[in-house]
Motif scaffolding. Structure first.
Motif, PDB file in Angstrom:
ATOM      1  N   VAL A 131      -9.776   6.763  -3.967  1.00 31.31           N
ATOM      2  CA  VAL A 131      -8.906   5.893  -3.246  1.00 31.31           C
ATOM      3  C   VAL A 131     -10.037   4.520  -3.068  1.00 31.31           C
ATOM      4  CG1 VAL A 131      -7.108   4.263  -2.879  1.00 31.31           C
ATOM      5  CG2 VAL A 131      -6.965   6.068  -4.300  1.00 31.31           C
ATOM      6  N   MET A 180       1.092  -1.015   0.443  1.00 30.42           N
ATOM      7  CA  MET A 180      -0.307  -0.222  -0.152  1.00 30.42           C
ATOM      8  C   MET A 180       0.686   1.640   0.160  1.00 30.42           C
ATOM      9  SD  MET A 180      -3.246  -1.258   2.800  1.00 30.42           S
ATOM     10  CE  MET A 180      -3.778   0.290   2.672  1.00 30.42           C
ATOM     11  N   VAL A 212      -7.605  -0.476  -3.947  1.00 31.15           N
ATOM     12  CA  VAL A 212      -7.064  -1.680  -3.059  1.00 31.15           C
ATOM     13  C   VAL A 212      -8.328  -2.855  -2.329  1.00 31.15           C
ATOM     14  CG1 VAL A 212      -5.610  -1.701  -0.899  1.00 31.15           C
ATOM     15  CG2 VAL A 212      -5.862   0.115  -2.300  1.00 31.15           C
ATOM     16  N   VAL A 268      -0.416   3.138  -3.257  1.00 31.42           N
ATOM     17  CA  VAL A 268      -1.553   3.886  -3.305  1.00 31.42           C
ATOM     18  C   VAL A 268      -1.623   5.897  -3.368  1.00 31.42           C
ATOM     19  CG1 VAL A 268      -2.615   4.883  -1.770  1.00 31.42           C
ATOM     20  CG2 VAL A 268      -2.554   2.837  -1.632  1.00 31.42           C
TER      21      VAL A 268
END
Length: 226
Positions: free
Chosen positions: A156, A100, A115, A104
């Motif tokens: 996200v 991550m 995710v 990300v």
């Protein structure tokens, strides 16, 4: 988005990771699988520097599926060692965190990303003789909730799946009596199939999910009702 979307799947050489990669490709995504061997890219998810370098090589991705994991010791808690705990936590928790942190930020910069973390029903219920595994998956659930809140307005979305027993090679190292116990808890009286989990991953990786983040999705044949 007009361009082809891209995805990266850790633990993608087999099991749920391989099933997820196949299903995402069917949706038209360009998928890179990552594993110790047998995948598109070889990388140890516990190696932060190597994973950061991999992110630079692969470039920005739209979807991250964190499927890399290990079961760890099948024994009572009081018989486990610190090294066994470190091994499980490094792969299952820090491996997810490393992925991550590597991928990300560029999702956030572009304002869109998905995710999907893979935890386990063990992280909610706690399975006997699988204390380290259960604790690690509980940690994955909690970090998903935290990240989902942190990124909630960024575009996200971060969600986590908690499967019950799935028919994969992952359970080959699970003691038969432990496997029998956790299978007996499933009201449907069968284990799940990788492709069934992959369908849920595909949904959570798409525009079809838009108002869900930091959420826990059970896929358990009725085992979890909370």
């Amino acid at each position: 988005m007009n361009r082809e979307r891209t995805a990266l799947v850790t633990g993608g050489a087999s099991g749920l990771g391989a099933a997820a990669a196949q299903r995402l490709r069917a949706d038209g995504l360009a998928v890179t699988t990552v594993d110790l061997d047998g995948a598109d890219r070889s990388c140890d998810v516990t190696d932060h520097d190597a994973f950061t370098a991999l992110a630079d090589e692969v470039g920005p991705i739209d979807v991250l599926v964190n499927s890399a994991g290990i079961v760890g010791p099948n024994m009572p808690l009081l018989d486990t060692t610190n090294e066994q705990w470190r091994s499980v936590l490094e792969v299952n928790v820090l491996g997810t965190v490393n992925a991550m942190r590597a991928f990300v930020p560029r999702m956030r910069e572009r304002g869109w990303g998905r995710v999907v973390n893979i935890a386990s029903m063990a992280g909610k219920d706690g399975n006997p003789d699988l204390a380290a595994y259960s604790a690690s998956k509980a940690a994955v659930i909690a970090l998903t909730k935290s990240a989902g809140k942190e990124l909630a307005t960024s575009g996200v979305l971060v969600n986590v799946i908690t499967p019950a027993v799935i028919a994969t090679r992952f359970n080959d190292s699970t003691a038969p009596e432990v496997l029998a116990h956790i299978t007996s808890l499933i009201p449907m009286k069968r284990v799940g199939r990788p492709e069934e989990v992959a369908e849920l991953i595909a949904f959570l990786s798409s525009d079809r999910v838009s108002f869900s983040t930091g959420a826990v999705y059970d896929i358990s044949g009725g085992r979890a009702t909370y």
